[in-house]
Design a protein around this motif. Structure first.
Motif, PDB file in Angstrom:
ATOM      1  N   GLY A 148      37.560  41.848  45.058  1.00 27.51           N
ATOM      2  CA  GLY A 148      36.414  40.955  45.114  1.00 27.51           C
ATOM      3  C   GLY A 148      36.230  40.403  46.506  1.00 27.51           C
ATOM      4  O   GLY A 148      37.018  40.701  47.410  1.00 27.51           O
ATOM      5  N   THR A 149      35.184  39.603  46.664  1.00 24.62           N
ATOM      6  CA  THR A 149      34.946  38.981  47.965  1.00 24.62           C
ATOM      7  C   THR A 149      35.584  37.589  47.997  1.00 24.62           C
ATOM      8  O   THR A 149      36.116  37.160  49.005  1.00 24.62           O
ATOM      9  CB  THR A 149      33.433  38.898  48.253  1.00 24.62           C
ATOM     10  N   PHE A 150      35.520  36.877  46.903  1.00 29.97           N
ATOM     11  CA  PHE A 150      36.189  35.572  46.775  1.00 29.97           C
ATOM     12  C   PHE A 150      35.810  34.628  47.927  1.00 29.97           C
ATOM     13  O   PHE A 150      36.675  34.092  48.601  1.00 29.97           O
ATOM     14  CB  PHE A 150      37.714  35.762  46.725  1.00 29.97           C
ATOM     15  N   ASP A 151      34.519  34.446  48.120  1.00 31.59           N
ATOM     16  CA  ASP A 151      34.057  33.622  49.250  1.00 31.59           C
ATOM     17  C   ASP A 151      33.317  32.401  48.755  1.00 31.59           C
ATOM     18  O   ASP A 151      32.097  32.357  48.899  1.00 31.59           O
ATOM     19  CB  ASP A 151      33.186  34.469  50.175  1.00 31.59           C
ATOM     20  N   PRO A 152      33.951  31.395  48.205  1.00 29.27           N
ATOM     21  CA  PRO A 152      35.391  31.306  47.966  1.00 29.27           C
ATOM     22  C   PRO A 152      35.726  31.727  46.526  1.00 29.27           C
ATOM     23  O   PRO A 152      34.827  31.956  45.719  1.00 29.27           O
ATOM     24  CB  PRO A 152      35.634  29.806  48.131  1.00 29.27           C
ATOM     25  N   MET A 153      37.007  31.744  46.221  1.00 30.85           N
ATOM     26  CA  MET A 153      37.449  31.954  44.843  1.00 30.85           C
ATOM     27  C   MET A 153      36.958  30.797  43.973  1.00 30.85           C
ATOM     28  O   MET A 153      37.141  29.630  44.318  1.00 30.85           O
ATOM     29  CB  MET A 153      38.979  32.005  44.792  1.00 30.85           C
ATOM     30  N   THR A 154      36.322  31.110  42.847  1.00 31.33           N
ATOM     31  CA  THR A 154      35.907  30.067  41.909  1.00 31.33           C
ATOM     32  C   THR A 154      36.957  29.936  40.808  1.00 31.33           C
ATOM     33  O   THR A 154      37.865  30.762  40.707  1.00 31.33           O
ATOM     34  CB  THR A 154      34.565  30.430  41.252  1.00 31.33           C
ATOM     35  N   LEU A 155      36.787  28.937  39.961  1.00 35.37           N
ATOM     36  CA  LEU A 155      37.679  28.823  38.804  1.00 35.37           C
ATOM     37  C   LEU A 155      37.515  30.013  37.864  1.00 35.37           C
ATOM     38  O   LEU A 155      38.447  30.384  37.158  1.00 35.37           O
ATOM     39  CB  LEU A 155      37.395  27.510  38.052  1.00 35.37           C
ATOM     40  N   GLY A 156      36.315  30.617  37.873  1.00 34.05           N
ATOM     41  CA  GLY A 156      36.101  31.824  37.078  1.00 34.05           C
ATOM     42  C   GLY A 156      36.954  32.981  37.584  1.00 34.05           C
ATOM     43  O   GLY A 156      37.601  33.683  36.809  1.00 34.05           O
ATOM     44  N   ARG A 216      40.515  33.346  53.099  1.00 30.11           N
ATOM     45  CA  ARG A 216      40.355  33.551  51.663  1.00 30.11           C
ATOM     46  C   ARG A 216      41.662  34.030  51.034  1.00 30.11           C
ATOM     47  O   ARG A 216      42.060  33.565  49.964  1.00 30.11           O
ATOM     48  CB  ARG A 216      39.220  34.556  51.400  1.00 30.11           C
ATOM     49  N   VAL A 217      42.352  34.929  51.726  1.00 30.81           N
ATOM     50  CA  VAL A 217      43.657  35.380  51.241  1.00 30.81           C
ATOM     51  C   VAL A 217      44.620  34.192  51.132  1.00 30.81           C
ATOM     52  O   VAL A 217      45.314  34.011  50.120  1.00 30.81           O
ATOM     53  CB  VAL A 217      44.231  36.475  52.175  1.00 30.81           C
ATOM     54  N   ALA A 218      44.643  33.377  52.180  1.00 29.80           N
ATOM     55  CA  ALA A 218      45.571  32.245  52.206  1.00 29.80           C
ATOM     56  C   ALA A 218      45.309  31.270  51.050  1.00 29.80           C
ATOM     57  O   ALA A 218      46.239  30.792  50.392  1.00 29.80           O
ATOM     58  CB  ALA A 218      45.464  31.517  53.550  1.00 29.80           C
ATOM     59  N   MET A 219      44.036  30.991  50.804  1.00 30.15           N
ATOM     60  CA  MET A 219      43.690  30.054  49.719  1.00 30.15           C
ATOM     61  C   MET A 219      44.132  30.599  48.371  1.00 30.15           C
ATOM     62  O   MET A 219      44.675  29.878  47.536  1.00 30.15           O
ATOM     63  CB  MET A 219      42.178  29.809  49.690  1.00 30.15           C
ATOM     64  N   ILE A 220      43.885  31.880  48.131  1.00 25.67           N
ATOM     65  CA  ILE A 220      44.252  32.455  46.835  1.00 25.67           C
ATOM     66  C   ILE A 220      45.774  32.457  46.689  1.00 25.67           C
ATOM     67  O   ILE A 220      46.318  32.107  45.638  1.00 25.67           O
ATOM     68  CB  ILE A 220      43.673  33.888  46.678  1.00 25.67           C
ATOM     69  N   ARG A 221      46.458  32.824  47.769  1.00 26.87           N
ATOM     70  CA  ARG A 221      47.931  32.812  47.715  1.00 26.87           C
ATOM     71  C   ARG A 221      48.459  31.419  47.371  1.00 26.87           C
ATOM     72  O   ARG A 221      49.382  31.280  46.577  1.00 26.87           O
ATOM     73  CB  ARG A 221      48.513  33.250  49.068  1.00 26.87           C
TER      74      ARG A 221
END
Lengths: 163, 163, 163, 163, 163, 163
Positions: free
Chosen positions: C10-18, C53-58
C-alpha cells in the motif's frame, strides 16, 4: 417555512437495528415522523404480516421514548400516502450501493408522480449499515442468534416463529 | 423541533444547473439555506477563485428570488463551519454512483467528528443529474456552447476566460 | 502446504486505523506478514516520504506487539517484490466499491504477470472501513482532530507537519 | 501459526467453471479445503438437490486430483459450520460488483456473530468470472450448449434434466 | 460492410417509454430492427403473456411510423434467434448500474456461444432511463397513474387488468 | 439507412490490447472506423504526445490489415469532430463500472449538445478488459514486461522511454 413532518416508508420485515437507527435520526430532525409499513402479507412471502410489523415498531418506538413518531400501514402508493397527510419529505436509509440504485429509481418515479415531494437519503450508523432484513430472516430460520441485529421486541417474536 | 437551517457545501467550479437545482430544492425545504463554497484557489487548479464563485452563485440566487439563501466561503472543516452557525443539517446532491461513495465516506467521517450533524442526500432533476463541473470546464476550454449546462451568469464568465 | 507468508502492499500516506486493522487481521492468519510501503516521494505529492511512513508503521506494529510483522519499502513491481521473497499471497483491504474495481484490475494484471501469486481481499472493521488516507490528509490540513482515524504515532507526526 | 484449513461455501446449483477455478486456487493455498454446499432443496427452487450437487463436485474434485478438498452439505449457519470444524478462514469468489455487495453484507454479519472467522475474497480467472449458475440454468433450459461454462460431469447431468 | 440489421431483445412486461425510446433510437441507426420479446408466460409470473406484449409493441411501433421495425417472440436462446436471421448486432438499453452488470454477464456469455455476434449498449433518454417495468407494474397494481411511464396503448391495457 | 461510419475516440496513452480489441470489433461492424486520438500533450502529463500515439496506432492498424480504419488527432469537442465528418455513431469500450459512469455522463452531455449523435458501448474481450493505460504506464516505469498488455509496436516505444 421548514418542513415539519417526514414519512419513512419501508417493508420492515422485520425492522433491523439499522432501520431503527434511521427512525431515531429522522425523529431528531423533524417535529413529527410517520413510519409507513408496506402492507405486504405473509401470503406474498412476508415473514410477519403488516399488523405485526407495525406492532413491533410501535413497541420499540414507545420503549425509546420517541414521542413524535407514529407508525402506520402503507396500503396505497407512497405519493398518495404523503399527499393525504400533506407531507412533502420522504426519508430513506441508504445502506449500500445497489440499495441506492433502487432508491434512485423509486425517488425519480415518485417525483414524476408528485413533484412537490422530495426524497432525502440518510445513512444509518456504519455499525448497523450492513444488516439486512433478509439476513436476519435467514439467521432466524437456522435458529441463530439475532440479538446483535434486531431489537429485543423483534428478537422475541422471531424466536416464536416456527420455520 | 424541526431543523430550520441547512448547509449545502461544494466547490462549485463552476456551479452547474444540477447544483442550482439542488439549491432551489433545498431552499424549498428549509427556512434558511447556506451555500458554502470551498475556498480552493486558482493556484491549486480551480478555474475560478472562491470569491468569483461566490459572486456568481449570489447573482443567480438573487435572480431566482431565493431570499432564504445565503452564499459564503468555506475555509475551515465543514463540521466547524456548521457548528459555528448552530446548523445540524448538511445537504449534498447525489449525481451518480461513485459520487455517492465519496459522499458516504465524507458523511461518515463528518459524523465521527460531529455526531450531532446529519448529512441528507438529495437528487437533482434527472435532466441535470449527469452534468459535472469538470465537463463544463472541458467544453468551455474548447469554446463549446455551455448554455445547456450552466446559468447565464456562469456562462458569461466562462466566455470571458482565456484558456 | 498452507501458505505461511503474506505481503500487504500500500501507500499508507499515512496509515489509517483501517489499514492498521487489516495488518492486525492478516497477521493473525499468517506466520509472517510483510507490509510493503510504496516508495512514492513527497516530490511526487506524498505527504510523508516512504522512510517516514515505514517508521510510523514499525512504531505502531511494535507497540501492538505484532512480532510476525515486518515493514519494508516497495520500490519495484509488486510481483517482483513477492517473487524475490518467495511469497505467493498478497493481501488487500477492500473498503468500498470503487476501491474494489481498482483492486480487481491490479490483481488481474498481477496475475497475468505472475500466475502463481494470489491476491486475497479482506475487509477492515466496518467502523474503520470508510476512513481514507486522503480524508485524513484533508482534516490535518485544516488543523482538525485526526485522533479517531489514525494511531497516536501517526497523529503526532501529522501535528508536526506544516501546511 | 498460519491457518491450514479454509471453507468455501456456496449453493453451486450447478457448479460453474468459475466456481471450480476458485476451488482449485483455494486448494493450492491451504492444506485442506472444505467445499460447503448449501442445503437448498429442489422444492425451494433449486435445479439439483444438495446431494446431487455434492456428488457432482466430488466427481470433479476427484477427477482433478485435488486430494486436499472435501465436499460437504451445509445445513446450519456458516459460522456454526466453521466453528464445529475449528476453521477460521472462509473463502468466497467475487465475480462482479453486486456480488461483492452481498458478500460484504454477509461477511460483516458473520464477523459480528463469529469475530474469530475471517472471510477472504478471491477472484476466479477473468475468462470464467462472468459465468453465473443462473445463466447456466437458463442455457440448459433452452437446450443450449453449456460445455464452455461447466465441467463435463455437470454438463452430463444438465443434459439428463427434463425442463 | 456495415451491419444493416439489429435485434433488440427484452421481456417488455410491459414496454416502458424507456424501452420505446431505445427502439426509436436503434431504428434510426439500422436498416432493420427486430424487437425480440422473451416468451415468459403469465404462469411464470409475467403480467402480460408474450402475445399481448408483442401486440402492444406492434401497435406503438405502427403508431410511430417505424416501418423498419418488426416485433417477434423470442422462444429460443438469443444467439440462436440471431443466427437464424443472420443478424450480428444485438442492442441493449442500459438504464443503471446493476443493469449493466447483468448485461455484461449476458453479453460475455453470448459472445462465448456466438463470437460473431456483438452486443452494443445504448442509453435511453435520461428523462426515461429510471423507469422500470417492475415499477410500472407496482403503480398499476395500486391503481396509480402510469401515463408518464408507458405509451397510451400499454396504459390502456394496464387499466384493463384486474389485480 | 444503416450508419456506415463510426468514430472511436480516446486518449490511447498508450493504446492497450483492450483498445485494439475494440478497434478490431468496431471495424468489423462498420464500413469505416475513425480512431480519434485526444490531443493531450506530454506537457499536460501524457506519456506520449498525440503524434506518437497516432503513429503507433496506425502502425498496428496497418499490421492487422484493417483497411477501413483511419487514425486522426482529436483537438476539438468530440461532437464537432463527428459533425464535420457527418458521423452519427460514437463507439466507446466499457471496461468496468466506474468507467461506465464517466461514459454515461459524457454520452448524455454529448447527446445534449448533438442529439443526432448516438454513443454505442462495446465490450472488449474479458481477457483484455481489465488492462488500463495507467497500469501499463506504471509497469513500464518499473521496467516490467508489458508484452501481455500492449502490441509489439507500443511495447517497443515504451522500452525506448526514459523514466
Amino acid at each position: 417555512m421548514a418542513e415539519k413532518t417526514a414519512v419513512y416508508p419501508g417493508t420492515f420485515d422485520p425492522m433491523t437495528l439499522g432501520h431503527f437507527d434511521v427512525i431515531k435520526r429522522a425523529a431528531a430532525l423533524y417535529d413529527r415522523l410517520v413510519v409507513a409499513v408496506a402492507a405486504t402479507s405473509t401470503k406474498n412471502g412476508a415473514l410477519f404480516d403488516a399488523a405485526h410489523r407495525v406492532a413491533m415498531i410501535r413497541e420499540d418506538v414507545a420503549g425509546a421514548g420517541l414521542e413524535n413518531v407514529t407508525v402506520e400501514t402503507l396500503d396505497t402508493l407512497l405519493v398518495d400516502f404523503c399527499r393525504r397527510r400533506g407531507v412533502r419529505v420522504v426519508i430513506r436509509g441508504v445502506r449500500v450501493y445497489s440499495d441506492f440504485e433502487y432508491e434512485f429509481q423509486m425517488a425519480l418515479t415518485n417525483r414524476r408522480m408528485a413533484p412537490e415531494i422530495e426524497t432525502l437519503f440518510m445513512m444509518p450508523s456504519e455499525q448497523l449499515a450492513y444488516v439486512t432484513a433478509s439476513t436476519v430472516r435467514e439467521i432466524a430460520r437456522y435458529g441463530g442468534d439475532t440479538s446483535r441485529f434486531v431489537t429485543p421486541a423483534v428478537q422475541r417474536r422471531l424466536a416464536e416463529l416456527k420455520f
